[in-house]
Structure formats: C-alpha cells, structure tokens
Design an enzyme around this catalytic site. Structure first.
Site, PDB file in Angstrom:
ATOM      1  N   SER A 241       0.827  -1.218   0.000  1.00 50.07           N
ATOM      2  CA  SER A 241       0.000   0.000   0.000  1.00 50.07           C
ATOM      3  C   SER A 241       0.860   1.266   0.000  1.00 50.07           C
ATOM      4  O   SER A 241       0.608   2.201  -0.767  1.00 50.07           O
ATOM      5  CB  SER A 241      -0.982   0.011   1.185  1.00 50.07           C
ATOM      6  OG  SER A 241      -0.317  -0.201   2.398  1.00 50.07           O
ATOM      7  N   HIS A 271      -2.020  -8.875   1.995  1.00 48.45           N
ATOM      8  CA  HIS A 271      -1.709  -7.605   2.674  1.00 48.45           C
ATOM      9  C   HIS A 271      -2.877  -7.295   3.630  1.00 48.45           C
ATOM     10  O   HIS A 271      -3.198  -8.095   4.490  1.00 48.45           O
ATOM     11  CB  HIS A 271      -1.479  -6.538   1.593  1.00 48.45           C
ATOM     12  CG  HIS A 271      -0.923  -5.223   2.080  1.00 48.45           C
ATOM     13  ND1 HIS A 271      -0.284  -5.066   3.284  1.00 48.45           N
ATOM     14  CD2 HIS A 271      -0.913  -3.984   1.505  1.00 48.45           C
ATOM     15  CE1 HIS A 271       0.098  -3.814   3.436  1.00 48.45           C
ATOM     16  NE2 HIS A 271      -0.277  -3.124   2.367  1.00 48.45           N
ATOM     17  N   HIS A 318       5.567 -12.704   7.479  1.00 43.18           N
ATOM     18  CA  HIS A 318       5.807 -11.322   7.049  1.00 43.18           C
ATOM     19  C   HIS A 318       7.013 -11.291   6.126  1.00 43.18           C
ATOM     20  O   HIS A 318       7.939 -12.089   6.271  1.00 43.18           O
ATOM     21  CB  HIS A 318       6.057 -10.400   8.253  1.00 43.18           C
ATOM     22  CG  HIS A 318       5.833  -8.966   7.940  1.00 43.18           C
ATOM     23  ND1 HIS A 318       6.815  -8.170   7.406  1.00 43.18           N
ATOM     24  CD2 HIS A 318       4.712  -8.200   8.024  1.00 43.18           C
ATOM     25  CE1 HIS A 318       6.305  -6.965   7.196  1.00 43.18           C
ATOM     26  NE2 HIS A 318       5.031  -6.956   7.559  1.00 43.18           N
ATOM     27  N   ARG A 327       2.768  -4.703  16.843  1.00 43.71           N
ATOM     28  CA  ARG A 327       1.370  -4.263  16.682  1.00 43.71           C
ATOM     29  C   ARG A 327       0.422  -5.353  17.178  1.00 43.71           C
ATOM     30  O   ARG A 327      -0.661  -5.078  17.679  1.00 43.71           O
ATOM     31  CB  ARG A 327       1.096  -3.914  15.212  1.00 43.71           C
ATOM     32  CG  ARG A 327       2.007  -2.805  14.673  1.00 43.71           C
ATOM     33  CD  ARG A 327       1.851  -2.603  13.183  1.00 43.71           C
ATOM     34  NE  ARG A 327       2.219  -3.790  12.425  1.00 43.71           N
ATOM     35  CZ  ARG A 327       2.105  -3.915  11.101  1.00 43.71           C
ATOM     36  NH1 ARG A 327       1.629  -2.908  10.387  1.00 43.71           N
ATOM     37  NH2 ARG A 327       2.457  -5.025  10.483  1.00 43.71           N
ATOM     38  N   ASP A 373      -2.466  -8.356  11.623  1.00 48.68           N
ATOM     39  CA  ASP A 373      -3.819  -8.793  11.264  1.00 48.68           C
ATOM     40  C   ASP A 373      -4.309  -9.982  12.088  1.00 48.68           C
ATOM     41  O   ASP A 373      -5.496 -10.284  12.079  1.00 48.68           O
ATOM     42  CB  ASP A 373      -3.864  -9.140   9.770  1.00 48.68           C
ATOM     43  CG  ASP A 373      -3.477  -7.949   8.912  1.00 48.68           C
ATOM     44  OD1 ASP A 373      -4.012  -6.860   9.161  1.00 48.68           O
ATOM     45  OD2 ASP A 373      -2.632  -8.096   8.007  1.00 48.68           O
TER      46      ASP A 373
HETATM   47  N1  CMX Z   1       0.926 -19.713   5.902  1.00 49.79           N
HETATM   48  C1  CMX Z   1       1.325 -20.619   4.974  1.00 49.79           C
HETATM   49  N2  CMX Z   1       2.387 -20.441   4.178  1.00 49.79           N
HETATM   50  C2  CMX Z   1       3.100 -19.312   4.349  1.00 49.79           C
HETATM   51  C3  CMX Z   1       2.767 -18.357   5.310  1.00 49.79           C
HETATM   52  C4  CMX Z   1       1.620 -18.579   6.092  1.00 49.79           C
HETATM   53  N3  CMX Z   1       1.201 -17.711   6.996  1.00 49.79           N
HETATM   54  N4  CMX Z   1       3.673 -17.350   5.241  1.00 49.79           N
HETATM   55  C5  CMX Z   1       4.531 -17.665   4.261  1.00 49.79           C
HETATM   56  N5  CMX Z   1       4.185 -18.859   3.713  1.00 49.79           N
HETATM   57  C6  CMX Z   1       4.810 -19.537   2.595  1.00 49.79           C
HETATM   58  C7  CMX Z   1       4.794 -18.651   1.359  1.00 49.79           C
HETATM   59  O1  CMX Z   1       3.535 -18.718   0.712  1.00 49.79           O
HETATM   60  C8  CMX Z   1       5.932 -19.247   0.559  1.00 49.79           C
HETATM   61  O2  CMX Z   1       5.472 -20.431  -0.013  1.00 49.79           O
HETATM   62  P1  CMX Z   1       5.992 -20.939  -1.459  1.00 49.79           P
HETATM   63  O3  CMX Z   1       7.490 -21.016  -1.347  1.00 49.79           O
HETATM   64  O4  CMX Z   1       5.305 -22.227  -1.632  1.00 49.79           O
HETATM   65  O5  CMX Z   1       5.552 -19.872  -2.433  1.00 49.79           O
HETATM   66  C9  CMX Z   1       6.955 -19.601   1.651  1.00 49.79           C
HETATM   67  O6  CMX Z   1       6.185 -19.751   2.857  1.00 49.79           O
HETATM   68  C10 CMX Z   1       8.022 -18.556   1.869  1.00 49.79           C
HETATM   69  O7  CMX Z   1       7.400 -17.319   2.109  1.00 49.79           O
HETATM   70  P2  CMX Z   1       8.100 -16.194   3.017  1.00 49.79           P
HETATM   71  O8  CMX Z   1       9.356 -15.805   2.328  1.00 49.79           O
HETATM   72  O9  CMX Z   1       8.193 -16.679   4.419  1.00 49.79           O
HETATM   73  O10 CMX Z   1       7.012 -15.033   2.997  1.00 49.79           O
HETATM   74  P3  CMX Z   1       6.791 -13.921   1.888  1.00 49.79           P
HETATM   75  O11 CMX Z   1       7.702 -12.791   2.182  1.00 49.79           O
HETATM   76  O12 CMX Z   1       6.831 -14.494   0.519  1.00 49.79           O
HETATM   77  O13 CMX Z   1       5.275 -13.507   2.173  1.00 49.79           O
HETATM   78  C11 CMX Z   1       3.407 -12.913   3.476  1.00 49.79           C
HETATM   79  C12 CMX Z   1       4.921 -12.736   3.276  1.00 49.79           C
HETATM   80  C13 CMX Z   1       2.936 -11.959   4.566  1.00 49.79           C
HETATM   81  C14 CMX Z   1       2.695 -12.582   2.180  1.00 49.79           C
HETATM   82  C15 CMX Z   1       3.136 -14.385   3.893  1.00 49.79           C
HETATM   83  O14 CMX Z   1       3.775 -14.648   5.120  1.00 49.79           O
HETATM   84  C16 CMX Z   1       1.665 -14.713   3.988  1.00 49.79           C
HETATM   85  O15 CMX Z   1       1.062 -15.056   2.964  1.00 49.79           O
HETATM   86  N6  CMX Z   1       1.056 -14.637   5.215  1.00 49.79           N
HETATM   87  C17 CMX Z   1      -0.375 -14.865   5.374  1.00 49.79           C
HETATM   88  C18 CMX Z   1      -1.164 -13.626   4.915  1.00 49.79           C
HETATM   89  C19 CMX Z   1      -0.981 -12.475   5.872  1.00 49.79           C
HETATM   90  O16 CMX Z   1      -1.130 -12.609   7.065  1.00 49.79           O
HETATM   91  N7  CMX Z   1      -0.705 -11.285   5.317  1.00 49.79           N
HETATM   92  C20 CMX Z   1      -0.650 -10.046   6.109  1.00 49.79           C
HETATM   93  C21 CMX Z   1       0.747  -9.484   6.234  1.00 49.79           C
HETATM   94  C22 CMX Z   1       0.719  -8.164   7.005  1.00 49.79           C
HETATM   95  C23 CMX Z   1       0.048  -7.075   6.226  1.00 49.79           C
HETATM   96  O17 CMX Z   1       0.573  -6.682   5.149  1.00 49.79           O
HETATM   97  O18 CMX Z   1      -1.030  -6.605   6.609  1.00 49.79           O
END
Ligand code: CMX
Length: 440
Positions: A241, A271, A318, A327, A373
């Site tokens: 964002s 996000h 994250h 937070r 979140d």
């Molecule tokens: N549950 C399951 N799998 C997850 C995960 C979770 N909470 N967090 C990361 N992973 C997975 C990724 O999808 C990725 O999988 P692949 O290799 O199969 O593609 C792997 O673990 C590595 O990811 P990462 O490097 O640890 O995390 P990223 O930097 O790529 O992504 C985020 C970060 C937040 C998108 C991810 O942790 C996620 O999807 N979390 C759940 C959604 C969420 O809570 N988002 C809110 C974030 C805060 C905000 O912006 O408001």
C-alpha cells in the site's frame, strides 16, 4: 498557512539540504548488492526508496521517527480520560519529526473536523454500487470520486511551479484524511445497518468521531479505535500500500489518485485483507470443531489441514519481520485489559501458542510469528463489529496517515518519478552466461 504546515516546510527545507549533501558527497557509494534471487522474488531486502516517516527492523518491529509502538503509547498525547495515543499525534510526528504537544494534536483534530464535509456526489457514487459490493471496493470508488476536490490537480492544470507541489499535496492530504472516516462510516452503515446513517460529532477527536459515526459509542471502543488507527498507520515504504501510493504519486498523480492505488493494494489477501481472512479462518475453525473455544490440539490440527490444502494461515508470516509483530502485542495488551475472557480473543491467543512451531517446522516459512492482522478482528468482534468484510476499510483509514504524510515528504523533497529497471529472463540468462534455454 497553518503553523503545522509551516513547521513541516521548515523541516523539509533542512532535509533537502541534508539530502543534497549526501548525494553530492556519497551519491556513487554502493549501498548493497542485488542478487538474481532478489530480482525474481519480490525485490526482498533491496534498499530502493527513501521513506522518512518510519523504519522497520526485522526483529524489533516498526519505529516511527525512531519511536517504537510501546514508546508511542507512552509519549503521544491522549484523549481526556483515555490511555491510548491519538492518531493525530502520530500524523504530526511522521510529518514534522517531533512528538507533538496536546495543543498540536487538538489543532489537527479541529482542522480535520472542519474539513470533514463530504460532497454529496461521493455518497451518490457509493449508492450507485450494488449494496453487496465489497466495502473495500466501495471505499476505493468513493475516494476516486472525491478526486474532483483535488487542489493539487486544479493547481497543476492552472500551471504551478514544481516548488509549490508540496503545498497543494499537503492541502489535499489534510482534506482527504479529514473525510475518510465519514466515507468509511457511510459505507459501513449502508452495507450493514440499512443505510441508517449517523451524523458526525465535530466535538470528538478523529477516531472517536469515526467510532460514533459507525454506531459505536462505548468509551473503550473509542480507545480501541485510537489504538487501531495509530498502529496501522505506517510500516515503512516498501509494503504494497505504501509503495503503491509513492509510485503512483511519483507520476504527480494527485493524492486522491495515489491513495486509491494504495487502497486497491491493501485490499489483497496477502496484505490488508488478511484481517478479514483471519476472522473467517477462526470462524471456520470454530464451526468445524463445533466449539467456540477449540483446544490447542484442535487448533494445531486445523493449521496442519490449512497448510495441507495449500492455503496460507492468515495473520502469520511477514516479508520483513522475523519476530512477533509489536502491533500484535499492543492489541494483545489491549485485550488483556478490556476483554481477556472473550472466546475469539482466547482462540487468537491459543493460535499464537501453537502456530509458530508448526509453521516453523515446514522449513520454508521465514517468519512463523503473527503480524498485525492476527489480532485485530477479535477485538472488533468483541465490541460487536462483526462484519469482517469491513475490517480492511478500517486499516485503510489508518494507512492514510502514513502514506499521505510520506507523499507530502516525497513532494517537498522533490523526489523524481519512480522508474526501476526491469529485465527479461533471457537477459538474466545472458548475464549468467549459462546458455540455458527454455525447454520446448
Ligand atoms: N501460511 C502458509 N504459508 C506461508 C505463510 C503462512 N502464513 N507465510 C509464508 N508462507 C509460505 C509462502 O507462501 C511461501 O510459499 P511458497 O514457497 O510455496 O511460495 C513460503 O512460505 C516462503 O514465504 P516467506 O518468504 O516466508 O514469505 P513472503 O515474504 O513471501 O510472504 C506474506 C509474506 C505476509 C505474504 C506471507 O507470510 C503470507 O502469505 N502470510 C499470510 C497472509 C498475511 O497474514 N498477510 C498479512 C501481512 C501483514 C500485512 O501486510 O497486513
């Protein structure tokens, strides 16, 4: 010109000289190396932009102008009788770089109250959408429709000097922030309360008035809103964002257009929409187990099932953080004080006890800890704000503070249009010199 605007300008003028000195003397210094992995994987860790309002440390969490969330909760001015910070104070801090006085914060509250009138065509635009339209879509459409009010767009059309861009951006930012609670509350009441709207109360602070217009007048809910709108405001510049607002704003799109871009990004489930997803996930868990308070063993099984189905566990992980999000902790502390017995709150805490070890055991999730979140929905639900599709709109109202303060800085510092280099895989292959070709 208001005195806060003068103070901002004075800070910006000093910073322009500081930055000029840095570029003149160190402009060619290498900051970091970029790997091919980073280029493919979402540009993680590449320092590629300057955002003055806040800085994220992977282990410590966010600091706003050097102040952590616990410090902000202690130092920022509070409403009379309240103990949570007023987001007006955080906005001042991000903009001016100093902790504000009570008078400064009251000045901002009064300015926003004065500017909060939303033109009728914005409500007409919202009304033109089917009522079941997702609240974030309604929010984005409404902000775009408010673009008719942009002082920046008008002045640019009339032909202003580049040196004046910041001033019109500042005016738009103040007006837009002032109007967002009314727009958001209107969407809430339209979607969930039969269009039974509540008029603003100009005597209340920004958060309390927002709570009031949504229909929540309990003092502790107003306190929750003050905390909520403070902690969601900013998370340095690279998140979707904030980066979207900066990127679109760099084309000199006005603050209304730039902010809408940020909000369409916030509406993504990885996000800001994650706050909606967390509550849905907990409700599905409760339904499947048939209990309001599933045991830790049942939660653990459900997490494993979620992962086995190839889904993410919302609220966990994250891109930058590598510890429990402060937070999350701030909201946990609020819940301990106000609603420790709530079954959804209890479930959030039980998830926190079991999820990190399971996520860590996958060996691929870099941060197994909860983010902001993971907790917010449980608190909102406790007070009766159960409509989870609306949660990201609350996040968006708060995010306006950080990204619009940053946009003022971008314009005051005269940052250029953003245009990083992209490459093709063919280019990468040639770079590597491997001669690898795509199969087939
Ligand atoms: N549950 C399951 N799998 C997850 C995960 C979770 N909470 N967090 C990361 N992973 C997975 C990724 O999808 C990725 O999988 P692949 O290799 O199969 O593609 C792997 O673990 C590595 O990811 P990462 O490097 O640890 O995390 P990223 O930097 O790529 O992504 C985020 C970060 C937040 C998108 C991810 O942790 C996620 O999807 N979390 C759940 C959604 C969420 O809570 N988002 C809110 C974030 C805060 C905000 O912006 O408001």
């Amino acid at each position: 010109m208001g005195y806060i605007k003068d103070r901002f300008k004075a800070q910006a003028d000093t910073q322009i000289q500081v930055i000029k000195g840095i570029i003149d003397e160190h402009g060619n210094k290498e900051l970091d190396k970029v790997t091919i992995g980073q280029v493919y994987m979402g540009m993680r860790g590449i320092p590629g932009l300057v955002t003055e309002t806040s800085l994220l440390d992977a282990n410590e969490g966010i600091r706003f102008r050097g102040f952590s969330i616990p410090e902000l909760r202690e130092k920022l001015p509070k409403a009379e009788g309240g103990s949570e910070p007023l987001p007006e104070g955080l906005f001042y801090l991000m903009l001016v770089g100093e902790i504000p006085t009570h008078e400064d914060v009251e000045h901002i509250s009064a300015t926003w109250a004065r500017r909060s009138h939303v033109p009728n065509h914005v409500f007409d635009t919202i009304e033109a959408l089917p009522p079941h339209t997702h609240p974030m879509t309604q929010f984005c459409v409404a902000i775009l429709s408010l673009q008719t009010e942009s002082k920046f767009a008008k002045a640019y059309k009339e032909g202003i000097s580049k040196k004046e861009h910041w001033s019109y951006t500042y005016e738009d930012a103040m007006t837009l922030i002032a109007r967002l609670p009314r727009i958001a509350a209107y969407i809430y009441r339209r979607r969930y309360k039969n269009g039974d709207h509540i008029q603003p109360d100009g005597m209340l602070d920004w958060s309390a008035n927002f709570a009031h217009m949504m229909g929540y007048d309990k003092d502790s809910f107003k306190e929750l809103m003050r905390l909520y709108l403070t902690i969601h405001a900013d998370h340095e510049g690279g998140n979707v964002s904030a980066h979207a607002v900066h990127l679109v704003g760099s084309a000199l799109s006005d603050p209304y257009l730039a902010f809408t871009a940020g909000m369409t990004g916030l509406a993504g489930p990885l996000h800001g929409l994650a706050n909606q997803e967390v509550i849905r996930w907990i409700e599905e868990l409760q339904k499947e187990i048939g209990s309001e308070c599933p045991t830790k063993e049942q939660i653990a099984e459900y997490i494993k099932k979620t992962l086995a189905e190839g889904k993410v566990v919302p609220g966990y992980g994250h891109a930058v953080l590598r510890q429990t999000d402060p937070r999350f902790v701030a909201q946990m502390e609020f819940a301990k004080k106000h609603c420790p017995e709530d079954p959804v709150v209890q479930t959030v805490w039980n998830v926190y006890e079991v999820a990190p070890a399971i996520l860590d055991a996958t060996g691929k999730i870099k941060n197994p800890w909860p983010n902001v979140d993971a907790h917010s929905g449980a608190l909102l639900k406790h007070y009766g704000l159960v409509e989870e599709e609306f949660y990201t709109v609350l996040f968006g109202v708060s995010r306006a503070l950080g990204v619009l303060a940053s946009l003022c800085w971008d314009r005051a510092l005269g940052f250029p249009i953003e245009r990083p280099k992209s490459v093709t895989t063919e280019w990468v292959q040639q770079f590597i010199g491997s001669g690898v070709t795509v199969a087939g």
